[in-house]
Design a protein around this motif. Structure first.
Motif, PDB file in Angstrom:
ATOM      1  N   ILE A  18     -13.562  -5.178   0.741  1.00 24.28           N
ATOM      2  CA  ILE A  18     -13.608  -4.603  -0.606  1.00 24.28           C
ATOM      3  C   ILE A  18     -14.814  -3.690  -0.759  1.00 24.28           C
ATOM      4  CG2 ILE A  18     -14.015  -5.193  -3.031  1.00 24.28           C
ATOM      5  CD1 ILE A  18     -12.178  -7.643  -2.574  1.00 24.28           C
ATOM      6  N   LEU A  19     -15.971  -4.110  -0.257  1.00 27.63           N
ATOM      7  CA  LEU A  19     -17.168  -3.278  -0.342  1.00 27.63           C
ATOM      8  C   LEU A  19     -17.012  -2.018   0.491  1.00 27.63           C
ATOM      9  CD1 LEU A  19     -19.976  -5.991  -0.158  1.00 27.63           C
ATOM     10  CD2 LEU A  19     -19.257  -4.679  -2.158  1.00 27.63           C
ATOM     11  N   ARG A  20     -16.470  -2.155   1.684  1.00 28.17           N
ATOM     12  CA  ARG A  20     -16.295  -0.992   2.561  1.00 28.17           C
ATOM     13  C   ARG A  20     -15.354   0.035   1.940  1.00 28.17           C
ATOM     14  NH1 ARG A  20     -12.869  -2.044   7.808  1.00 28.17           N
ATOM     15  NH2 ARG A  20     -11.336  -2.140   6.120  1.00 28.17           N
ATOM     16  N   ASP A  21     -14.306  -0.429   1.267  1.00 27.54           N
ATOM     17  CA  ASP A  21     -13.238   0.456   0.788  1.00 27.54           C
ATOM     18  C   ASP A  21     -13.351   0.782  -0.692  1.00 27.54           C
ATOM     19  OD1 ASP A  21     -12.265   0.257   3.369  1.00 27.54           O
ATOM     20  OD2 ASP A  21     -10.761  -1.252   2.873  1.00 27.54           O
ATOM     21  N   VAL A  22     -14.523   0.576  -1.298  1.00 29.18           N
ATOM     22  CA  VAL A  22     -14.627   0.677  -2.752  1.00 29.18           C
ATOM     23  C   VAL A  22     -14.227   2.068  -3.260  1.00 29.18           C
ATOM     24  CG1 VAL A  22     -17.110   1.256  -2.719  1.00 29.18           C
ATOM     25  CG2 VAL A  22     -16.110   0.136  -4.719  1.00 29.18           C
ATOM     26  N   ARG A  23     -14.628   3.118  -2.568  1.00 35.41           N
ATOM     27  CA  ARG A  23     -14.280   4.466  -3.022  1.00 35.41           C
ATOM     28  C   ARG A  23     -12.799   4.753  -2.801  1.00 35.41           C
ATOM     29  NH1 ARG A  23     -16.602  10.357  -0.919  1.00 35.41           N
ATOM     30  NH2 ARG A  23     -15.440  11.599  -2.450  1.00 35.41           N
ATOM     31  N   GLU A  24     -12.293   4.402  -1.613  1.00 37.57           N
ATOM     32  CA  GLU A  24     -10.884   4.640  -1.298  1.00 37.57           C
ATOM     33  C   GLU A  24      -9.977   3.897  -2.284  1.00 37.57           C
ATOM     34  OE1 GLU A  24      -7.806   3.525   2.343  1.00 37.57           O
ATOM     35  OE2 GLU A  24      -9.940   3.763   2.768  1.00 37.57           O
ATOM     36  N   ASP A  25     -10.318   2.654  -2.587  1.00 39.19           N
ATOM     37  CA  ASP A  25      -9.518   1.883  -3.537  1.00 39.19           C
ATOM     38  C   ASP A  25      -9.558   2.526  -4.924  1.00 39.19           C
ATOM     39  OD1 ASP A  25      -8.698  -0.016  -1.680  1.00 39.19           O
ATOM     40  OD2 ASP A  25     -10.404  -1.326  -2.064  1.00 39.19           O
ATOM     41  N   ASP A  63       0.803  -1.220   0.000  1.00 42.57           N
ATOM     42  CA  ASP A  63       0.000   0.000   0.000  1.00 42.57           C
ATOM     43  C   ASP A  63       0.840   1.277   0.000  1.00 42.57           C
ATOM     44  OD1 ASP A  63      -2.311  -1.491   0.051  1.00 42.57           O
ATOM     45  OD2 ASP A  63      -2.514  -1.411   2.234  1.00 42.57           O
ATOM     46  N   GLY A  64       2.141   1.144   0.110  1.00 44.06           N
ATOM     47  CA  GLY A  64       3.005   2.313   0.223  1.00 44.06           C
ATOM     48  C   GLY A  64       3.199   3.056  -1.088  1.00 44.06           C
ATOM     49  N   THR A  65       4.068   4.063  -1.037  1.00 46.86           N
ATOM     50  CA  THR A  65       4.267   4.962  -2.185  1.00 46.86           C
ATOM     51  C   THR A  65       5.534   4.646  -2.980  1.00 46.86           C
ATOM     52  OG1 THR A  65       5.390   6.547  -0.745  1.00 46.86           O
ATOM     53  CG2 THR A  65       3.007   6.813  -1.042  1.00 46.86           C
ATOM     54  N   LEU A  66       6.217   3.577  -2.641  1.00 47.38           N
ATOM     55  CA  LEU A  66       7.433   3.214  -3.363  1.00 47.38           C
ATOM     56  C   LEU A  66       7.118   2.795  -4.795  1.00 47.38           C
ATOM     57  CD1 LEU A  66       9.119   1.063  -0.570  1.00 47.38           C
ATOM     58  CD2 LEU A  66       9.727   3.403  -1.217  1.00 47.38           C
ATOM     59  N   PRO A  84     -26.277   1.013   0.808  1.00 46.86           N
ATOM     60  CA  PRO A  84     -25.106   0.793  -0.057  1.00 46.86           C
ATOM     61  C   PRO A  84     -24.327   2.057  -0.392  1.00 46.86           C
ATOM     62  CG  PRO A  84     -26.967  -0.491  -0.841  1.00 46.86           C
ATOM     63  CD  PRO A  84     -27.491   0.410   0.230  1.00 46.86           C
ATOM     64  N   GLU A  85     -25.026   3.181  -0.580  1.00 47.54           N
ATOM     65  CA  GLU A  85     -24.327   4.390  -1.010  1.00 47.54           C
ATOM     66  C   GLU A  85     -23.494   5.020   0.101  1.00 47.54           C
ATOM     67  OE1 GLU A  85     -26.711   7.108  -3.186  1.00 47.54           O
ATOM     68  OE2 GLU A  85     -27.191   5.645  -4.750  1.00 47.54           O
ATOM     69  N   ALA A  86     -23.650   4.520   1.334  1.00 48.10           N
ATOM     70  CA  ALA A  86     -22.837   5.058   2.437  1.00 48.10           C
ATOM     71  C   ALA A  86     -21.354   4.857   2.171  1.00 48.10           C
ATOM     72  CB  ALA A  86     -23.238   4.397   3.754  1.00 48.10           C
ATOM     73  N   VAL A  87     -20.982   3.781   1.472  1.00 47.37           N
ATOM     74  CA  VAL A  87     -19.556   3.522   1.228  1.00 47.37           C
ATOM     75  C   VAL A  87     -18.960   4.543   0.276  1.00 47.37           C
ATOM     76  CG1 VAL A  87     -19.792   1.054   1.692  1.00 47.37           C
ATOM     77  CG2 VAL A  87     -19.997   1.882  -0.668  1.00 47.37           C
ATOM     78  N   LEU A  88     -19.802   5.294  -0.453  1.00 44.96           N
ATOM     79  CA  LEU A  88     -19.305   6.331  -1.356  1.00 44.96           C
ATOM     80  C   LEU A  88     -19.081   7.658  -0.638  1.00 44.96           C
ATOM     81  CD1 LEU A  88     -21.530   5.670  -4.498  1.00 44.96           C
ATOM     82  CD2 LEU A  88     -19.150   4.973  -4.125  1.00 44.96           C
ATOM     83  N   HIS A  89     -19.519   7.752   0.606  1.00 45.46           N
ATOM     84  CA  HIS A  89     -19.453   9.032   1.329  1.00 45.46           C
ATOM     85  C   HIS A  89     -18.519   9.010   2.519  1.00 45.46           C
ATOM     86  CE1 HIS A  89     -22.731  10.112  -1.259  1.00 45.46           C
ATOM     87  NE2 HIS A  89     -23.530   9.200  -0.728  1.00 45.46           N
ATOM     88  N   GLY A  90     -17.994   7.853   2.890  1.00 40.51           N
ATOM     89  CA  GLY A  90     -17.092   7.761   4.029  1.00 40.51           C
ATOM     90  C   GLY A  90     -16.884   6.315   4.422  1.00 40.51           C
ATOM     91  N   ARG A  91     -16.012   6.115   5.356  1.00 41.56           N
ATOM     92  CA  ARG A  91     -15.677   4.763   5.798  1.00 41.56           C
ATOM     93  C   ARG A  91     -16.727   4.259   6.774  1.00 41.56           C
ATOM     94  NH1 ARG A  91     -10.844   2.060   5.443  1.00 41.56           N
ATOM     95  NH2 ARG A  91     -10.461   0.387   6.936  1.00 41.56           N
ATOM     96  N   VAL A  92     -17.419   3.203   6.417  1.00 41.41           N
ATOM     97  CA  VAL A  92     -18.433   2.611   7.280  1.00 41.41           C
ATOM     98  C   VAL A  92     -17.721   1.825   8.379  1.00 41.41           C
ATOM     99  CG1 VAL A  92     -20.396   1.038   7.400  1.00 41.41           C
ATOM    100  CG2 VAL A  92     -20.064   2.470   5.371  1.00 41.41           C
ATOM    101  N   SER A  93     -18.093   2.060   9.628  1.00 40.08           N
ATOM    102  CA  SER A  93     -17.451   1.368  10.743  1.00 40.08           C
ATOM    103  C   SER A  93     -18.465   1.153  11.856  1.00 40.08           C
ATOM    104  CB  SER A  93     -16.254   2.158  11.263  1.00 40.08           C
ATOM    105  OG  SER A  93     -16.669   3.434  11.742  1.00 40.08           O
ATOM    106  N   ASP A 125     -17.528   2.139 -15.252  1.00 41.24           N
ATOM    107  CA  ASP A 125     -16.630   3.297 -15.194  1.00 41.24           C
ATOM    108  C   ASP A 125     -16.026   3.508 -13.811  1.00 41.24           C
ATOM    109  OD1 ASP A 125     -17.051   3.833 -17.851  1.00 41.24           O
ATOM    110  OD2 ASP A 125     -18.698   5.240 -17.473  1.00 41.24           O
ATOM    111  N   GLY A 126     -16.436   2.724 -12.826  1.00 37.15           N
ATOM    112  CA  GLY A 126     -15.837   2.808 -11.496  1.00 37.15           C
ATOM    113  C   GLY A 126     -16.415   3.923 -10.646  1.00 37.15           C
ATOM    114  N   PHE A 127     -15.692   4.245  -9.539  1.00 40.77           N
ATOM    115  CA  PHE A 127     -16.237   5.144  -8.521  1.00 40.77           C
ATOM    116  C   PHE A 127     -15.217   6.171  -8.039  1.00 40.77           C
ATOM    117  CE2 PHE A 127     -17.059   0.614  -7.810  1.00 40.77           C
ATOM    118  CZ  PHE A 127     -18.323   0.527  -8.387  1.00 40.77           C
TER     119      PHE A 127
END
Length: 314
Positions: free
Chosen positions: A184-191, A62-65, A275-284, A211-213
């Motif tokens: 994967i579902l939780r992090d769909v926007r971040e990914d 996950d790093g920037t290298l 479902p659309e909550a995952v597009l607005h922030g991290r569900v926890s 077209d993705g998210f």
């Protein structure tokens, strides 16, 4: 695979290495830490060593290298595993993760090849792999999460005389898949923002989401909610099958698995309801709800609720 003996002595250098791994686990894996605190000391330490090694591998991916440097560092992780396999890690080694993992491998029958599979899965990320079908994604999930399930089973073992104990590896693997698909579902926007798409391209296209998210919104006319609920039903079925592992474990190991998986299952239910909550922030989940899941894990309540609620909410 019966429950292993845990009488391997712990020297001060090894104890310090375990404490380092437990600090990594407590600081970076709150859901995981909730579960393993229910384990006896030797098993909790071994699980922390497994987590600390896995965290190192994931952080490289996950790093920037640059990709070439990531691949080189992942090879270093493979080299560490080889030293563990051959007994070449001394107690005064400067790498506490190596020391703790070597001790855990001596105390428990850990299938260390599963950590090689984890590295294989992270290399897929480094190379930018995408997945056309569920079967292709399933293989990735099996590397990065199913492998952890099988390693955990090496720590837990099964109770003597457990019915269908020869299926324990399969159920542990399946539970890992359920957790990973929920991630994967939780992090769909971040990914997507990081240039990664894990959901199968065939299924994205079926729901108008090809077209993705990355912009945080699905394309006009896309059935994003339908896509998420379709995946959630798949994950729920994986949870239901994976929870068949629990009767094969002793009470505290079963409570640990039920707590960890239970937290992710409740996340899955929450995602499926909105479902659309995952597009607005991290569900926890709030800490109190996680604690409730842990208590239910001790009584076996959560697994029974999952088994009896197939399809409901997910």
């Amino acid at each position: 695979m019966q429950a292993p003996a845990t009488g391997v002595p712990v020297s001060l250098p090894v104890l310090a290495a375990y404490r380092y791994c437990e600090a990594v686990t407590g600081g970076q894996a709150r859901n995981f830490a909730y579960g393993i605190r229910l384990l006896p000391t030797a098993r909790r330490r071994a699980m922390s060593a497994l987590y600390a090694f896995s965290r190192r591998v994931d952080d490289i991916g996950d790093g920037t290298l640059e990709a070439q440097e990531k691949a080189s560092r992942l090879q270093g992780c493979r080299d560490l595993l080889e030293r563990v396999r051959t007994g070449a890690v001394a107690e005064d080694d400067t790498d506490p993760v190596a020391v703790a993992l070597a001790h855990a491998a001596g105390a428990f029958p850990l299938p260390l090849g599963a950590l090689d599979e984890l590295i294989d899965g992270v290399l897929m990320d480094v190379r930018g792999a995408t997945y056309r079908t569920w079967e292709e994604l399933r293989q990735y999930c099996r590397c990065v999460a199913g492998a952890i399930g099988r390693l955990s089973l090496g720590v837990f073992g099964t109770v003597p005389g457990a019915r269908d104990a020869d299926r324990a590896d399969h159920y542990a693997d399946t539970l890992g898949l359920a957790l990973q698909l929920t991630n994967i579902l939780r992090d769909v926007r971040e990914d997507a923002a990081n240039g990664r798409t894990y959901l199968p391209s065939e299924e994205l296209a079926r729901f108008g989401c090809a077209d993705g998210f990355a912009r945080g919104l699905p394309a006009p006319g896309a059935d994003f909610a339908g896509l998420v609920r379709f995946q959630a039903r798949r994950a729920h079925a994986l949870f239901e099958e994976g929870f068949r592992l629990l009767p094969m474990l002793d009470r505290r190991s079963g409570a640990c698995v039920s707590a960890m998986a239970g937290i992710y299952h409740r996340l899955l239910v929450r995602i499926a309801r909105d479902p659309e909550a995952v597009l607005h922030g991290r569900v926890s989940l709030p800490g109190g709800e996680k604690a409730l899941v842990a208590v239910r894990g001790l009584t076996g309540l959560h697994a029974r609720r999952v088994a009896g609620a197939a399809g409901g909410g997910a």
